[in-house]
Design an enzyme around this catalytic site. Structure first.
Site, PDB file in Angstrom:
ATOM      1  N   HIS A  78       0.423   3.557  39.270  1.00 25.59           N
ATOM      2  CA  HIS A  78       1.320   3.205  38.146  1.00 25.59           C
ATOM      3  C   HIS A  78       2.001   1.864  38.406  1.00 25.59           C
ATOM      4  O   HIS A  78       3.181   1.842  38.728  1.00 25.59           O
ATOM      5  CB  HIS A  78       2.380   4.293  37.977  1.00 25.59           C
ATOM      6  CG  HIS A  78       3.071   4.254  36.646  1.00 25.59           C
ATOM      7  ND1 HIS A  78       4.195   3.505  36.406  1.00 25.59           N
ATOM      8  CD2 HIS A  78       2.793   4.874  35.484  1.00 25.59           C
ATOM      9  CE1 HIS A  78       4.599   3.695  35.161  1.00 25.59           C
ATOM     10  NE2 HIS A  78       3.755   4.520  34.580  1.00 25.59           N
ATOM     11  N   PHE A  79       1.457   0.836  38.218  1.00 23.79           N
ATOM     12  CA  PHE A  79       0.063   0.509  37.936  1.00 23.79           C
ATOM     13  C   PHE A  79      -0.406  -0.383  39.081  1.00 23.79           C
ATOM     14  O   PHE A  79       0.358  -1.260  39.475  1.00 23.79           O
ATOM     15  CB  PHE A  79      -0.062  -0.222  36.605  1.00 23.79           C
ATOM     16  CG  PHE A  79       0.473   0.593  35.437  1.00 23.79           C
ATOM     17  CD1 PHE A  79      -0.305   1.583  34.861  1.00 23.79           C
ATOM     18  CD2 PHE A  79       1.742   0.363  34.949  1.00 23.79           C
ATOM     19  CE1 PHE A  79       0.170   2.321  33.773  1.00 23.79           C
ATOM     20  CE2 PHE A  79       2.224   1.099  33.875  1.00 23.79           C
ATOM     21  CZ  PHE A  79       1.438   2.087  33.286  1.00 23.79           C
TER      22      PHE A  79
END
Length: 142
Positions: free
Chosen positions: A50-51
């Site tokens: 993420h991410f």
């Protein structure tokens, strides 16, 4: 000011690594409010997904961290010691700024209403004085 370290926090709330999202409590008053901090590190597991190209702390984890700070305020009350505070609802939640590795996330939750085991906390997360997230958190002590 009443400061709590991780071990003192663990004596109040049931959360443990990797889900304990508070590094320390700067100040609190049982049943009224708590102010805590999360030092956001690039080594957090959630940043792997993420991410990977742009690490951002998930909003739901910011809200969870705010709830844990509120739980310190509620569960530090003598009559609630040893109990658990559960989510009852999340209202008026807004995300305003990204929280990224290197940030020191300030978490403030003020208990604005409580009747029996139910209550509401007004919560604000910020980084360097800029609001990252706000929410009204409903809880139930069980």
């Amino acid at each position: 000011m009443k400061r709590l370290n991780v071990k003192e926090i663990e004596a109040i709330i049931p959360h443990r690594h990797p889900f304990l999202l508070i590094d320390y409590i700067e100040d609190y008053e049982p049943g009224k409010y708590a102010v805590g901090y999360k030092c956001v590190s690039y080594r957090e597991e959630f940043f792997k997904g993420h991410f990977p190209q742009e690490p951002v702390m998930p909003g739901v984890l910011i809200v969870e961290a705010l709830a844990q700070v509120g739980a310190v305020a509620i569960l530090s009350m003598e009559e609630n010691q040893g109990k658990t505070a559960y989510f009852g609802g999340i209202q008026k939640c807004r995300f305003r700024e990204k929280v990224i590795p290197g940030d020191q996330l300030k978490l403030e939750t003020k208990i604005i209403r409580q009747k029996g085991p139910l209550g509401i906390g007004e919560a604000v997360a910020s980084v360097n004085g800029k609001i990252a997230a706000t929410a009204e958190l409903t809880f139930m002590v069980g």
